[in-house]
Design a protein around this motif. Structure first.
Motif, PDB file in Angstrom:
ATOM      1  N   ASP A 117       0.648  -1.079   0.092  1.00  0.00           N
ATOM      2  CA  ASP A 117       0.055  -0.108   0.197  1.00  0.00           C
ATOM      3  C   ASP A 117       0.954   1.374   0.070  1.00  0.00           C
ATOM      4  OD1 ASP A 117      -1.471   2.297   1.074  1.00  0.00           O
ATOM      5  OD2 ASP A 117      -3.068   0.925   1.559  1.00  0.00           O
ATOM      6  N   HIS A 118       0.763   2.075  -1.038  1.00  0.00           N
ATOM      7  CA  HIS A 118       1.771   3.271  -1.066  1.00  0.00           C
ATOM      8  C   HIS A 118       1.559   4.060   0.023  1.00  0.00           C
ATOM      9  CE1 HIS A 118       3.172   2.040  -5.196  1.00  0.00           C
ATOM     10  NE2 HIS A 118       2.274   1.935  -5.743  1.00  0.00           N
ATOM     11  N   TYR A 119       0.222   4.348   0.439  1.00  0.00           N
ATOM     12  CA  TYR A 119       0.220   5.427   1.611  1.00  0.00           C
ATOM     13  C   TYR A 119       0.779   4.669   2.858  1.00  0.00           C
ATOM     14  CZ  TYR A 119      -3.329   7.010  -1.851  1.00  0.00           C
ATOM     15  OH  TYR A 119      -3.852   7.463  -2.901  1.00  0.00           O
ATOM     16  N   VAL A 120       0.525   3.429   3.050  1.00  0.00           N
ATOM     17  CA  VAL A 120       1.076   2.776   4.237  1.00  0.00           C
ATOM     18  C   VAL A 120       2.661   2.977   4.278  1.00  0.00           C
ATOM     19  CG1 VAL A 120       1.311   0.711   5.647  1.00  0.00           C
ATOM     20  CG2 VAL A 120      -0.844   1.492   4.779  1.00  0.00           C
ATOM     21  N   SER A 121       3.223   2.438   3.110  1.00  0.00           N
ATOM     22  CA  SER A 121       4.747   2.449   2.660  1.00  0.00           C
ATOM     23  C   SER A 121       5.169   3.857   2.853  1.00  0.00           C
ATOM     24  CB  SER A 121       4.899   2.118   1.186  1.00  0.00           C
ATOM     25  OG  SER A 121       6.382   2.329   1.044  1.00  0.00           O
ATOM     26  N   TRP A 122       4.747   4.966   2.485  1.00  0.00           N
ATOM     27  CA  TRP A 122       5.128   6.461   2.908  1.00  0.00           C
ATOM     28  C   TRP A 122       4.988   6.917   4.004  1.00  0.00           C
ATOM     29  CZ3 TRP A 122       2.786  10.929   4.720  1.00  0.00           C
ATOM     30  CH2 TRP A 122       3.397  11.909   4.556  1.00  0.00           C
ATOM     31  N   ALA A 123       3.986   6.241   4.907  1.00  0.00           N
ATOM     32  CA  ALA A 123       3.881   6.485   6.401  1.00  0.00           C
ATOM     33  C   ALA A 123       4.743   5.770   7.007  1.00  0.00           C
ATOM     34  CB  ALA A 123       2.398   6.235   6.875  1.00  0.00           C
ATOM     35  N   CYS A 126       8.217   7.738   6.768  1.00  0.00           N
ATOM     36  CA  CYS A 126       8.506   8.919   7.565  1.00  0.00           C
ATOM     37  C   CYS A 126       8.613   8.582   9.060  1.00  0.00           C
ATOM     38  CB  CYS A 126       6.895   9.454   7.703  1.00  0.00           C
ATOM     39  SG  CYS A 126       6.643  10.366   5.844  1.00  0.00           S
ATOM     40  N   THR A 132      10.190   4.064   0.986  1.00  0.00           N
ATOM     41  CA  THR A 132       9.243   3.767  -0.043  1.00  0.00           C
ATOM     42  C   THR A 132       9.704   3.190  -1.212  1.00  0.00           C
ATOM     43  OG1 THR A 132       9.713   5.860  -1.177  1.00  0.00           O
ATOM     44  CG2 THR A 132       8.240   6.206   0.712  1.00  0.00           C
TER      45      THR A 132
END
Length: 193
Positions: A117-123, A126, A132
Protein backbone atom coordinates in the motif's frame (compact mmCIF):
# COMPACT_ATOMS: atom_id res chain seq x y z
CA UNK A 1 4.27 2.46 -17.79
CA UNK A 2 8.03 2.98 -17.47
CA UNK A 3 8.39 1.97 -13.82
CA UNK A 4 8.69 -1.82 -14.39
CA UNK A 5 11.15 -1.23 -17.23
CA UNK A 6 13.41 0.88 -15.00
CA UNK A 7 13.22 -1.46 -12.03
CA UNK A 8 13.57 -4.71 -14.03
CA UNK A 9 16.53 -3.53 -16.10
CA UNK A 10 18.13 -1.13 -13.58
CA UNK A 11 18.13 1.70 -16.10
CA UNK A 12 19.79 5.03 -15.39
CA UNK A 13 19.44 8.31 -17.31
CA UNK A 14 18.87 8.24 -21.09
CA UNK A 15 21.64 9.32 -23.46
CA UNK A 16 19.29 10.34 -26.27
CA UNK A 17 15.61 10.84 -27.03
CA UNK A 18 13.49 11.52 -30.11
CA UNK A 19 9.71 11.95 -30.28
CA UNK A 20 6.76 12.09 -32.63
CA UNK A 21 3.45 13.55 -31.51
CA UNK A 22 0.21 14.98 -32.77
CA UNK A 23 0.05 18.77 -32.70
CA UNK A 24 -0.25 20.61 -29.41
CA UNK A 25 -2.06 23.87 -28.87
CA UNK A 26 -2.34 26.36 -26.01
CA UNK A 27 -5.37 24.62 -24.50
CA UNK A 28 -4.55 20.90 -24.42
CA UNK A 29 -1.65 18.47 -24.52
CA UNK A 30 -1.11 16.20 -27.54
CA UNK A 31 -3.48 13.28 -28.20
CA UNK A 32 -0.81 10.70 -29.05
CA UNK A 33 2.94 10.42 -28.88
CA UNK A 34 5.79 8.03 -29.44
CA UNK A 35 8.97 8.77 -27.50
CA UNK A 36 12.07 6.71 -28.28
CA UNK A 37 14.92 6.66 -25.75
CA UNK A 38 18.41 5.20 -25.78
CA UNK A 39 19.79 4.19 -22.38
CA UNK A 40 23.21 2.86 -21.43
CA UNK A 41 23.17 -0.92 -21.20
CA UNK A 42 23.23 -2.56 -17.77
CA UNK A 43 24.29 -5.97 -16.47
CA UNK A 44 20.72 -7.08 -17.29
CA UNK A 45 20.71 -6.00 -20.95
CA UNK A 46 22.50 -7.20 -24.08
CA UNK A 47 24.83 -4.66 -25.67
CA UNK A 48 26.22 -1.27 -24.75
CA UNK A 49 22.83 0.42 -25.03
CA UNK A 50 19.14 -0.40 -24.92
CA UNK A 51 16.25 1.22 -26.77
CA UNK A 52 13.01 1.96 -24.94
CA UNK A 53 9.94 3.29 -26.76
CA UNK A 54 6.99 4.85 -24.96
CA UNK A 55 3.63 4.95 -26.76
CA UNK A 56 1.02 7.29 -25.27
CA UNK A 57 -2.57 8.05 -26.19
CA UNK A 58 -5.77 6.07 -26.44
CA UNK A 59 -5.41 3.22 -28.91
CA UNK A 60 -1.85 4.22 -29.80
CA UNK A 61 0.02 0.91 -29.51
CA UNK A 62 3.08 -0.60 -31.19
CA UNK A 63 2.51 -2.83 -34.20
CA UNK A 64 2.57 -6.62 -33.76
CA UNK A 65 5.82 -6.79 -35.74
CA UNK A 66 7.42 -4.48 -33.18
CA UNK A 67 6.68 -6.57 -30.09
CA UNK A 68 6.64 -10.06 -31.63
CA UNK A 69 3.55 -11.22 -29.73
CA UNK A 70 0.91 -13.48 -31.29
CA UNK A 71 -1.55 -11.56 -33.45
CA UNK A 72 -4.39 -13.06 -31.39
CA UNK A 73 -3.04 -11.49 -28.18
CA UNK A 74 -4.57 -8.12 -27.31
CA UNK A 75 -2.15 -5.77 -25.61
CA UNK A 76 -3.40 -4.27 -22.33
CA UNK A 77 -4.52 -0.65 -22.41
CA UNK A 78 -1.66 0.27 -20.09
CA UNK A 79 1.55 -1.56 -19.28
CA UNK A 80 4.96 -2.56 -20.59
CA UNK A 81 6.44 -5.14 -22.95
CA UNK A 82 10.04 -6.25 -22.47
CA UNK A 83 11.38 -7.79 -25.69
CA UNK A 84 14.23 -10.19 -25.04
CA UNK A 85 16.45 -12.41 -27.12
CA UNK A 86 14.32 -15.51 -26.41
CA UNK A 87 10.85 -14.04 -25.96
CA UNK A 88 8.75 -11.21 -24.60
CA UNK A 89 7.35 -10.35 -21.19
CA UNK A 90 4.06 -8.43 -21.07
CA UNK A 91 3.56 -6.52 -17.82
CA UNK A 92 0.01 -5.14 -17.70
CA UNK A 93 -0.60 -2.29 -15.27
CA UNK A 94 -2.08 -3.83 -12.09
CA UNK A 95 -2.16 -7.43 -13.39
CA UNK A 96 0.11 -10.46 -13.50
CA UNK A 97 2.88 -10.53 -16.13
CA UNK A 98 2.79 -13.03 -19.01
CA UNK A 99 5.68 -14.63 -20.92
CA UNK A 100 5.68 -15.33 -24.68
CA UNK A 101 5.95 -17.50 -26.70
CA UNK A 102 3.52 -19.56 -24.67
CA UNK A 103 4.71 -22.89 -26.09
CA UNK A 104 8.20 -22.13 -24.73
CA UNK A 105 7.26 -20.50 -21.40
CA UNK A 106 3.75 -21.87 -20.76
CA UNK A 107 4.76 -24.05 -17.81
CA UNK A 108 6.84 -21.34 -16.16
CA UNK A 109 5.43 -19.56 -13.12
CA UNK A 110 6.23 -15.97 -12.29
CA UNK A 111 6.60 -15.29 -8.59
CA UNK A 112 4.58 -12.21 -7.68
CA UNK A 113 5.80 -9.80 -5.04
CA UNK A 114 3.53 -8.98 -2.14
CA UNK A 115 1.51 -5.85 -2.88
CA UNK A 116 2.41 -2.75 -0.91
CA UNK A 117 0.00 0.00 0.00
CA UNK A 118 1.72 3.20 -1.20
CA UNK A 119 0.13 5.29 1.57
CA UNK A 120 1.20 2.92 4.34
CA UNK A 121 4.66 2.58 2.77
CA UNK A 122 5.02 6.38 2.76
CA UNK A 123 3.90 6.65 6.40
CA UNK A 124 6.27 3.83 7.41
CA UNK A 125 9.13 5.64 5.66
CA UNK A 126 8.28 8.89 7.51
CA UNK A 127 8.55 6.94 10.78
CA UNK A 128 11.88 5.42 9.69
CA UNK A 129 10.43 1.89 9.70
CA UNK A 130 10.79 1.27 5.96
CA UNK A 131 11.54 3.03 2.68
CA UNK A 132 9.11 3.90 -0.07
CA UNK A 133 9.10 1.95 -3.31
CA UNK A 134 9.76 5.17 -5.25
CA UNK A 135 12.38 6.85 -3.06
CA UNK A 136 14.44 9.66 -4.61
CA UNK A 137 17.40 7.44 -5.53
CA UNK A 138 15.05 5.29 -7.57
CA UNK A 139 12.58 7.92 -8.84
CA UNK A 140 15.01 10.49 -10.29
CA UNK A 141 16.07 8.62 -13.50
CA UNK A 142 12.51 7.71 -14.63
CA UNK A 143 11.31 11.23 -13.84
CA UNK A 144 14.26 12.69 -15.74
CA UNK A 145 13.46 10.44 -18.73
CA UNK A 146 9.77 11.40 -18.79
CA UNK A 147 10.60 15.11 -18.57
CA UNK A 148 13.14 14.77 -21.40
CA UNK A 149 10.39 13.09 -23.41
CA UNK A 150 8.15 16.13 -22.93
CA UNK A 151 10.96 18.33 -24.22
CA UNK A 152 11.43 16.04 -27.24
CA UNK A 153 7.68 16.18 -27.96
CA UNK A 154 8.01 19.95 -28.31
CA UNK A 155 10.74 19.42 -30.93
CA UNK A 156 9.32 16.54 -33.02
CA UNK A 157 11.68 14.33 -35.02
CA UNK A 158 14.82 15.94 -33.57
CA UNK A 159 17.30 13.51 -32.00
CA UNK A 160 18.37 15.04 -28.69
CA UNK A 161 21.62 13.96 -27.03
CA UNK A 162 21.57 14.20 -23.24
CA UNK A 163 24.34 14.31 -20.66
CA UNK A 164 23.02 13.42 -17.20
CA UNK A 165 26.28 14.47 -15.53
CA UNK A 166 25.96 17.95 -17.05
CA UNK A 167 22.16 17.96 -16.82
CA UNK A 168 21.78 19.30 -20.34
CA UNK A 169 20.97 18.53 -23.93
CA UNK A 170 24.34 18.73 -25.68
CA UNK A 171 23.28 19.14 -29.32
CA UNK A 172 20.27 21.46 -29.31
CA UNK A 173 20.22 24.87 -27.58
CA UNK A 174 16.43 25.22 -27.90
CA UNK A 175 15.87 21.87 -26.18
CA UNK A 176 18.44 22.77 -23.54
CA UNK A 177 16.61 26.05 -22.83
CA UNK A 178 13.44 24.04 -22.06
CA UNK A 179 15.15 22.16 -19.21
CA UNK A 180 14.79 25.05 -16.78
CA UNK A 181 12.91 28.27 -16.34
CA UNK A 182 13.79 31.78 -15.19
CA UNK A 183 13.47 32.31 -11.43
CA UNK A 184 12.44 35.48 -9.67
CA UNK A 185 15.42 37.44 -8.36
CA UNK A 186 16.17 36.44 -4.78
CA UNK A 187 14.24 33.14 -5.07
CA UNK A 188 16.66 31.18 -7.23
CA UNK A 189 17.32 27.61 -6.04
CA UNK A 190 20.81 27.18 -4.56
CA UNK A 191 21.84 24.89 -7.43
CA UNK A 192 21.33 27.69 -10.00
CA UNK A 193 24.74 29.14 -10.81
Amino acid sequence: ILDPVFSALKLTSPTSVIAEATAMNREIWYKQSKVSYTFPGTELTAGRSINVTLYDGEGHLPSAETHGLPSSYKLPGSGSVLIGEKGSLVIPHVAAPKLFPEDKFGGMTIELLQARDHYVSWADACRGADHTTSHFDYAVPPTEAVLLGTVAIRLPSEQLSYSATEGKVTNNSKANSLLSKPYRKGYEPSWIV
